[in-house]
Design a protein around this motif. Structure first.
Motif, PDB file in Angstrom:
ATOM      1  N   LEU A  17       0.829  -1.199   0.000  1.00 23.61           N
ATOM      2  CA  LEU A  17       0.000   0.000   0.000  1.00 23.61           C
ATOM      3  C   LEU A  17       0.869   1.256   0.000  1.00 23.61           C
ATOM      4  O   LEU A  17       0.627   2.189  -0.772  1.00 23.61           O
ATOM      5  N   ALA A  18       1.876   1.276   0.840  1.00 19.97           N
ATOM      6  CA  ALA A  18       2.763   2.439   0.907  1.00 19.97           C
ATOM      7  C   ALA A  18       3.444   2.676  -0.440  1.00 19.97           C
ATOM      8  O   ALA A  18       3.553   3.827  -0.899  1.00 19.97           O
ATOM      9  N   VAL A  52       1.980   9.134   2.360  1.00 16.49           N
ATOM     10  CA  VAL A  52       2.976   8.069   2.219  1.00 16.49           C
ATOM     11  C   VAL A  52       3.645   7.807   3.565  1.00 16.49           C
ATOM     12  O   VAL A  52       3.841   6.649   3.959  1.00 16.49           O
ATOM     13  N   GLU A  53       3.955   8.865   4.282  1.00 11.89           N
ATOM     14  CA  GLU A  53       4.582   8.727   5.599  1.00 11.89           C
ATOM     15  C   GLU A  53       3.671   7.977   6.568  1.00 11.89           C
ATOM     16  O   GLU A  53       4.130   7.136   7.340  1.00 11.89           O
ATOM     17  N   LEU A 102       2.487   2.841   9.441  1.00 11.56           N
ATOM     18  CA  LEU A 102       1.646   1.667   9.660  1.00 11.56           C
ATOM     19  C   LEU A 102       2.398   0.392   9.279  1.00 11.56           C
ATOM     20  O   LEU A 102       2.344  -0.616   9.995  1.00 11.56           O
ATOM     21  N   GLU A 103       3.121   0.456   8.175  1.00  9.31           N
ATOM     22  CA  GLU A 103       3.955  -0.676   7.747  1.00  9.31           C
ATOM     23  C   GLU A 103       4.974  -1.028   8.833  1.00  9.31           C
ATOM     24  O   GLU A 103       5.151  -2.194   9.188  1.00  9.31           O
ATOM     25  N   SER A 119       1.859   6.538  -6.896  1.00  9.60           N
ATOM     26  CA  SER A 119       0.709   7.265  -7.439  1.00  9.60           C
ATOM     27  C   SER A 119       0.828   8.768  -7.222  1.00  9.60           C
ATOM     28  O   SER A 119      -0.055   9.524  -7.623  1.00  9.60           O
ATOM     29  N   GLY A 120       1.888   9.172  -6.556  1.00  6.29           N
ATOM     30  CA  GLY A 120       2.131  10.598  -6.365  1.00  6.29           C
ATOM     31  C   GLY A 120       1.352  11.237  -5.228  1.00  6.29           C
ATOM     32  O   GLY A 120       1.162  12.451  -5.222  1.00  6.29           O
TER      33      GLY A 120
END
Length: 93
Positions: free
Chosen positions: A53-54, A67-68, A73-74, A60-61
């Motif tokens: 997902l990240a 993103v952070e 979460l990752e 996808s910009g």
């Protein structure tokens, strides 16, 4: 359009609650190898999903804050999976 930041913040809250439950489960002296292994597998799958997902959000910009949040979460699920993996190793000995 999906509000990814709100979604990821909500999932982070769920993840923090899960972290508390995982900690309780792993500290239970009666946890079996099978239970710890299942927990590890579930957490590892979630870590892999959040990693993908990240990357998709980044490619996808999406805004850096989105993103952070996905990367945080990752990291949470990677840490939880690592804790469960440690318990599995301990129980195998």
């Amino acid at each position: 359009m999906t509000d990814w930041l709100a979604t990821l913040r909500e999932q982070a809250k769920v993840g923090e609650e899960m972290a508390e439950e995982v900690s309780r489960m792993l500290s239970n002296p009666d946890i079996s190898l099978q239970q710890a292994s299942r927990l590890y597998n579930a957490l590892e799958q979630q870590a892999q999903f959040t990693e993908k997902l990240a990357r998709v959000l980044e490619e996808s910009g999406h805004d850096f804050t989105v993103v952070e949040a996905a990367e945080a979460l990752e990291e949470l699920f990677n840490e939880l999976a690592a804790s469960a993996a440690g318990k599995v190793k301990q129980l195998q000995q």
